[in-house]
Design an enzyme around this catalytic site. Structure first.
Site, short mmCIF file in Angstrom:
data_model
loop_
_atom_site.label_atom_id
_atom_site.label_comp_id
_atom_site.label_asym_id
_atom_site.label_seq_id
_atom_site.Cartn_x
_atom_site.Cartn_y
_atom_site.Cartn_z
N LYS A 28 24.53 -31.91 -48.11
CA LYS A 28 24.16 -32.03 -46.70
C LYS A 28 22.67 -32.25 -46.48
O LYS A 28 22.27 -32.85 -45.47
CB LYS A 28 24.63 -30.80 -45.92
CG LYS A 28 26.14 -30.69 -45.80
CD LYS A 28 26.55 -29.53 -44.92
CE LYS A 28 28.07 -29.45 -44.80
NZ LYS A 28 28.49 -28.41 -43.83
N ASP A 37 28.27 -30.10 -37.38
CA ASP A 37 28.47 -28.68 -37.64
C ASP A 37 27.92 -27.83 -36.49
O ASP A 37 28.43 -26.75 -36.21
CB ASP A 37 27.76 -28.26 -38.93
CG ASP A 37 28.52 -28.69 -40.18
OD1 ASP A 37 29.73 -28.95 -40.08
OD2 ASP A 37 27.89 -28.79 -41.25
N GLY A 46 21.43 -23.03 -47.41
CA GLY A 46 21.61 -24.47 -47.60
C GLY A 46 21.86 -25.19 -46.30
O GLY A 46 21.49 -24.71 -45.22
N LYS A 90 14.46 -19.91 -51.65
CA LYS A 90 15.08 -20.86 -50.71
C LYS A 90 15.23 -20.22 -49.34
O LYS A 90 15.02 -20.87 -48.31
CB LYS A 90 16.43 -21.32 -51.25
CG LYS A 90 16.97 -22.57 -50.58
CD LYS A 90 18.18 -23.13 -51.30
CE LYS A 90 18.66 -24.41 -50.61
NZ LYS A 90 19.86 -24.98 -51.28
#
Length: 283
Positions: A72, A108, A135, A161
């Site tokens: 994505k 989404d 993510g 992250k």
């Protein structure tokens, strides 16, 4: 008599893995309901194969693709144009081909909001939200809920992250390791926990980011799992048994799929028929 050429609209899902996906069933029903002669396939594409898959899709006459884990964010590099939704989320789950361009969208966002609005009135809420994952799915959740959130707590297996995502937000947020999830729920009033990781997804259906005991006695909050296969994940079962309200990922799947269908075709998506088809397939 000349050769008859049949025009079939081509669509698909790109991800790794895709074997669990029910998107082909959902979209095939949408084609039938709207009279479109269409094909929707699921294509397992590893990270090193993404560019080739996207460019070949354009050459081979596809109208568009849905994009899922783990692509994505990476797929943005191959889009020639981004819709406002994709720019805001910094993640793409839908692409549409035109004669010259590859346009990236993020449906989404609408999927998250519509799914949650079936259980809670987001526009009347000021939420404290814990997001497991950092993510593309997590980015979409955060973008969808920004206007209704006091603070995000972002937890991820790779802490760096989570830090990067948290520090890039223009709303109050903090970050940490996914190992600290139970502590995050214990230490503050949380309104919503979102699982934006693939933990618990078929075939590893016995896995969960939290046990029933870890969910118990942490206050009253909503647990939203983006995983839709199985419909009731281990996390949602644990949350339900702990007395918490739950939201399945099935609603998000259908609503984001319906939005993608409308982008590709310009037609109103037959949402109820799509939802029924997915429910029957997952039984």
């Amino acid at each position: 008599m000349g050769e008859v050429v049949l025009f079939v609209m081509l669509f698909g899902l790109i991800g790794d893995p895709v074997e669990h996906s029910v998107s082909p069933v959902m979209h095939r029903v949408a084609f039938e309901e709207t009279g479109i002669d269409g094909f929707y396939g699921a294509f397992n594409v590893e990270k090193g194969e993404l560019e080739e898959a996207i460019l070949n899709g354009q050459k081979d006459g596809f109208t568009g693709f849905n994009i899922t884990i783990p692509h994505k964010e990476d797929v943005i590099e191959y889009c020639t144009e981004l819709d406002e939704t994709a720019e805001k989320a910094e993640a793409v789950n839908t692409i549409k081909y035109t004669e010259k361009d590859i346009i990236g969208y993020n449906t989404d966002i609408v999927g998250v909001r519509r799914a949650l609005n079936e259980e809670i009135d987001l526009d009347k809420m000021d939420l404290d939200v814990v997001v497991a994952g950092a993510g593309g799915a997590a980015k979409s959740v955060i973008t969808a809920l920004k206007q209704n959130t006091n603070k995000f707590i972002i937890l991820n297996r790779t802490k760096s992250k989570a830090k990067k995502l948290s520090e890039g937000l223009d709303v109050e947020s903090s970050y940490g390791s996914l190992d600290g999830l139970e502590d995050a729920l214990r230490d503050r009033d949380v309104d919503l926990l979102v699982n934006a990781t693939p933990v618990g997804m078929h075939p590893k259906t016995d896995e969960s980011i939290l046990s029933k005991d870890e969910l118990s006695d942490k206050g009253s909050f909503v647990v939203f799992d983006l995983v839709y296969n199985p419909v009731e994940t281990k996390l949602l079962k644990n949350a339900r048994e702990a007395g918490l309200k739950t939201v399945e990922g099935l609603g998000m799947l259908v609503y984001q799929g319906a939005a993608s269908f409308e982008i590709w075709t310009g037609l109103n998506a037959p949402v109820e028929a799509m939802k029924k088809a997915v429910e029957e397939e997952l039984k």
